[in-house]
Design an enzyme around this catalytic site. Sequence first.
Site, PDB file in Angstrom:
ATOM      1  N   GLY A  79      -0.072  -0.238  -3.493  1.00 32.23           N
ATOM      2  CA  GLY A  79      -0.889   0.526  -4.425  1.00 32.23           C
ATOM      3  C   GLY A  79      -0.026   1.160  -5.496  1.00 32.23           C
ATOM      4  N   LYS A 120      -1.740   3.487   4.698  1.00 31.92           N
ATOM      5  CA  LYS A 120      -1.137   3.594   3.368  1.00 31.92           C
ATOM      6  C   LYS A 120       0.038   4.554   3.474  1.00 31.92           C
ATOM      7  CE  LYS A 120      -3.646   3.755  -0.493  1.00 31.92           C
ATOM      8  NZ  LYS A 120      -4.480   4.252  -1.609  1.00 31.92           N
ATOM      9  N   ASP A 151     -11.687   4.733 -11.485  1.00 33.59           N
ATOM     10  CA  ASP A 151     -10.913   3.479 -11.475  1.00 33.59           C
ATOM     11  C   ASP A 151     -11.669   2.398 -10.709  1.00 33.59           C
ATOM     12  OD1 ASP A 151      -8.793   1.863 -12.221  1.00 33.59           O
ATOM     13  OD2 ASP A 151      -7.539   2.429 -10.528  1.00 33.59           O
TER      14      ASP A 151
END
Length: 301
Positions: free
Chosen positions: A14, A34, A127
């Site tokens: 990411g 993540k 986004d």
Amino acid sequence: MGSRYERLQKIGEGSYGVVFRARDVTTGTIVAVKRIRLEKEEEGVPCTAIREISILKELRHENIVRLLDVCHSEKRLTLVFECMEMDLKKYMDHVGGDLDAGTIQEFMRSLLSGVRFCHERNVLHRDLKPPNLLISREKELKLADFGLGRAFGIPVKKFTQEVVTLWYRSPDVLLGSTQYGTPVDIWSVGCIFAEMAIGAPLFTGKNDADQLLRIFQFLGTPNRQVWPSMDTYPNSSNMLSRPEFQQTLAATCEEQFQTNPAYAKLGPQGIDLLRWLLRYEPSERLTAAQALEHPYFSVEF
């Protein structure tokens, strides 16, 4: 990663970290981890990550990827999410870009449901694009990657302009608008809707001016009747005085809606919904709640 999560394989990177598929050894559940590296310890956790954590902790909805756990050490921040099969971009590539009418309708319902839930809680995603929409094994669509998301209060705060990947950016933001609310997400939803129908991104600009020009070519050059606020943005006079914007372009969308068989999948109601999502004037775009009431969602495919 801690003794609780057994790393299986890397599934992506990411804006500020690496994502792994992992197994929760206490439950056997497969999760997405993540891992955010804290480059300079004195700076602490990146503000984008803090924003994502605080937003996701508040957002519990079937169409939003669930944040299960947060692990924090001096050098690393680890976010544990429910694991999804793939993102919408990969899903579309997987099926050759050819989504059937029923799948498009179901994905749109899920997308708008997630967006409505966010907007009702004063959160903008900012986004929205196919790589940030995840698909489960059961073909459920969920919103992810709230790194740019931000709670919006009244009055609307001035936001940074650099949001939403260029291709999904609304014309008002392309003209430098920093005072915006929910319509910026709705434009992105419209772009995603068209992309699901035609199997490719709708507007693939190389820069802000090229992106705006492509929008004008599709929807027609706007005037003050169609877009009353077009002169009010910081970059309006600078951008719209460029030579390429001096000619009045006729809309090509009507012809495409009639002749491109891909749009036929949406039916007349779907095309009408798309028109309402891709309005120049931000205040004229449907809200997510209004869009979910559109007759398109009553059509049986």
